[in-house]
Design an enzyme around this catalytic site. Structure first.
Site, short mmCIF file in Angstrom:
data_model
loop_
_atom_site.label_atom_id
_atom_site.label_comp_id
_atom_site.label_asym_id
_atom_site.label_seq_id
_atom_site.Cartn_x
_atom_site.Cartn_y
_atom_site.Cartn_z
N GLU A 293 0.83 -1.22 0.00
CA GLU A 293 0.00 0.00 0.00
C GLU A 293 0.86 1.26 0.00
OE1 GLU A 293 -3.06 0.09 3.02
OE2 GLU A 293 -3.70 2.10 2.41
N ASP B 136 3.80 -13.61 12.02
CA ASP B 136 2.46 -14.02 11.58
C ASP B 136 1.51 -12.82 11.66
OD1 ASP B 136 -0.12 -15.09 11.43
OD2 ASP B 136 0.45 -16.95 12.43
N HIS C 199 -1.97 10.52 -0.83
CA HIS C 199 -2.00 9.28 -1.59
C HIS C 199 -1.76 9.52 -3.07
CE1 HIS C 199 -3.24 5.78 0.77
NE2 HIS C 199 -3.94 6.58 1.53
P1 NAD Z 1 8.73 -22.56 16.68
O1 NAD Z 1 8.08 -23.74 17.33
O2 NAD Z 1 9.21 -22.70 15.30
O3 NAD Z 1 9.95 -22.04 17.58
C1 NAD Z 1 9.82 -21.84 18.96
C2 NAD Z 1 10.74 -22.77 19.70
O4 NAD Z 1 12.09 -22.33 19.56
C3 NAD Z 1 10.48 -22.78 21.17
O5 NAD Z 1 9.43 -23.66 21.47
C4 NAD Z 1 11.83 -23.22 21.74
O6 NAD Z 1 11.91 -24.62 21.81
C5 NAD Z 1 12.83 -22.72 20.69
N1 NAD Z 1 13.67 -21.56 21.15
C6 NAD Z 1 15.00 -21.42 20.91
N2 NAD Z 1 15.45 -20.25 21.43
C7 NAD Z 1 14.40 -19.66 22.02
C8 NAD Z 1 14.24 -18.40 22.71
N3 NAD Z 1 15.24 -17.54 22.93
N4 NAD Z 1 13.01 -18.06 23.14
C9 NAD Z 1 11.96 -18.89 22.94
N5 NAD Z 1 12.06 -20.09 22.31
C10 NAD Z 1 13.27 -20.48 21.83
O7 NAD Z 1 7.78 -21.28 16.69
P2 NAD Z 1 6.61 -20.77 17.60
O8 NAD Z 1 6.97 -19.37 17.98
O9 NAD Z 1 6.27 -21.72 18.71
O10 NAD Z 1 5.39 -20.75 16.58
C11 NAD Z 1 5.25 -19.71 15.63
C12 NAD Z 1 4.63 -20.24 14.37
O11 NAD Z 1 3.39 -20.88 14.65
C13 NAD Z 1 4.32 -19.16 13.39
O12 NAD Z 1 4.80 -19.55 12.12
C14 NAD Z 1 2.79 -19.14 13.34
O13 NAD Z 1 2.34 -18.74 12.06
C15 NAD Z 1 2.43 -20.55 13.65
N6 NAD Z 1 1.10 -20.86 14.17
C16 NAD Z 1 0.22 -19.89 14.57
C17 NAD Z 1 -1.01 -20.23 15.06
C18 NAD Z 1 -1.94 -19.14 15.55
O14 NAD Z 1 -1.54 -18.00 15.65
N7 NAD Z 1 -3.21 -19.42 15.84
C19 NAD Z 1 -1.37 -21.57 15.19
C20 NAD Z 1 -0.45 -22.55 14.79
C21 NAD Z 1 0.80 -22.17 14.29
#
Ligand code: NAD
Length: 422
Positions: free
Chosen positions: A84, A278, A376
């Site tokens: 946009e 996301d 715009h």
């Molecule tokens: P992920 O599981 O890929 O990574 C998170 C993991 O990284 C943690 O569980 C941990 O094990 C590890 N980690 C390493 N260093 C870390 C640190 N410093 N802090 C925290 N964790 C650390 O990602 P996620 O964040 O659990 O999930 C995000 C994804 O899930 C996005 O792609 C999103 O689109 C998707 N998602 C979203 C929904 C929703 O919003 N309703 C539902 C399902 C999936």
């Protein structure tokens, strides 16, 4: 172009290029369209293929840089991915106008996410609620065993909440696992915990677990930003009063509030997307939070301070991460995070909140003064020129002339283009 069938068995087993040819054949795409899609730009096909299903190409969105921001005393350049026009310019303008007062001050309420487990068929739900609460230590251990990496980074289980909802077909017991997800957005992390805990909940209550998933209403992960715009920097009391009236309108009227908050999300979603986070998760959280009182309202608040200056605040859920999702797998997202120079998810969310507030200031100022269309026009005119078939230097020439005439329409662009080409 006519699609002959949407049933393509085994499409997912092909490579992106094979899929592209298959889809081109079925949808009747010509060689130019195929060549266009085969060029995946700076996101290579193999990486894209690992991110989502049935990949045949990539879609490039412009990445712009918002300048002038000072966030908590630090100068920051903010990458914004958006299709946009005027969104990036709006942030630059708003941020410039509050540099004299120190820019944006931000904070974060925490990095807690909620996973929900739904239990149905519980005959005595209030009794079950207390039984579940008695098992807090076991639930904590189960959650933390599920994600030792998160725990090693200082995150993990923090709290347990149990509610009873009156469903149409009987009561439901809803369990909230409150989890600190640190530098991750945390969806996968907390979903896994909900799945790990659910069988035990069933055993303790006699209920049947159905849904086990996070809530996007991340109201334990609120990002806060505030800033002061001095009267002299924004064009005087009339501008301030216009902004205050615009805010009041949004806070009273959901029809206006939807557009008001959309403007905030123009900035927020652009940074969320640029950093591989996301956008739908953040948007769902923002709008649910805006409606928390029962009426959908403004995410920002605008007031006048004792000296007559304009002050603005934004408070909204901002579940973003530096790890997980596409934040690491998308090469552009990694570079965007480098440009931002943030070293924690907390800092990223706070910067995004500053951008959202800046965006809202710019939109309200434009609306309350010259109207939104003026700003715009220049870019809009370019889009119209392209629509009329202008290429290369013609785009600017046609756009400039339309703006000068004060008439930006595709028929006018076509006429100008015709005369330009003699
Ligand atoms: P992920 O599981 O890929 O990574 C998170 C993991 O990284 C943690 O569980 C941990 O094990 C590890 N980690 C390493 N260093 C870390 C640190 N410093 N802090 C925290 N964790 C650390 O990602 P996620 O964040 O659990 O999930 C995000 C994804 O899930 C996005 O792609 C999103 O689109 C998707 N998602 C979203 C929904 C929703 O919003 N309703 C539902 C399902 C999936």
């Amino acid at each position: 172009m006519t699609t002959t069938t949407s049933r393509i068995p085994g499409l997912h087993r092909l490579t992106p290029l094979e899929r592209l040819h298959k889809v081109a054949e079925i949808a009747g795409l010509g060689p130019e369209a195929v060549a266009h899609l085969a060029n995946t730009g700076n996101l290579d096909a193999a990486t894209a293929d690992a991110m989502i299903e049935n990949v045949i190409g990539t879609l490039n969105v412009p990445l712009g840089i918002a300048t002038n921001l000072i966030v908590d005393g630090q100068e920051v350049l903010v990458p914004m991915a958006t299709e946009e026009s005027s969104v990036v310019a709006a942030v630059c303008n708003a941020a410039r106008q509050c540099r004299n007062t120190g820019g944006f001050t931000t904070a974060m309420s925490g990095s807690l996410m909620i996973a929900q487990v739904q239990l149905v068929g519980v005959s005595n739900p209030e009794f079950a609620r207390l039984r579940i609460l008695e098992h807090r230590a076991e639930i904590e251990a189960l959650c933390d065993e599920t994600d030792p990496v998160l725990r090693a980074h200082g995150g993990g289980f923090r709290d347990l909440e149990v509610r009873v909802l009156a469903g149409r077909s009987g009561p439901m017991v809803i369990v909230h696992l409150v989890v600190d997800t640190r530098d991750a957005m945390g969806a996968n992390a907390v979903n896994s915990m909900a799945e790990a805990v659910a069988p035990c909940l069933a055993e303790w209550t006699g209920g049947r677990p159905y849904l086990r998933i996070l809530s996007n209403l991340a109201d334990r992960r609120l990002a806060r930003a505030r800033a002061t715009w001095a009267l002299a920097d924004i064009g005087g009391a009339e501008v301030r009063d216009g902004i205050l009236a615009a805010f009041e309108f949004a806070d009273l009227d959901p029809y206006r509030a939807a557009t008001h908050n959309k403007g905030i999300m123009n900035g927020v979603s652009a940074v969320v997307l640029a950093t591989g986070n996301d956008t739908r998760a953040v948007e769902a959280g923002a709008h649910a939070y805006a409606a928390r009182s029962g009426q959908y309202r403004s995410l920002t608040q605008w007031e006048m301070d004792a000296d007559g200056n304009l002050t603005g605040t934004l408070e909204m859920p901002l579940a973003v991460g530096l790890i997980g999702g596409a934040t690491r797998s998308h090469p552009t997202a990694r570079i965007a995070l480098d440009i931002l120079g943030v070293s924690s998810a907390d800092r990223l969310a706070r910067t995004i909140a500053a951008v959202g507030l800046a965006q809202n200031f710019a939109a309200l100022k434009a609306l309350a003064t010259t109207g939104i269309q003026k700003g715009h026009m220049a870019l809009h005119a370019k889009n119209i020129a392209v629509m009329a078939g202008a290429v290369g230097e013609e785009i600017d020439q046609v756009a400039r002339e339309m703006v000068a005439q004060g008439r930006v329409r595709v028929d006018i662009a076509e006429r100008l283009l015709k005369s330009l080409r003699g």
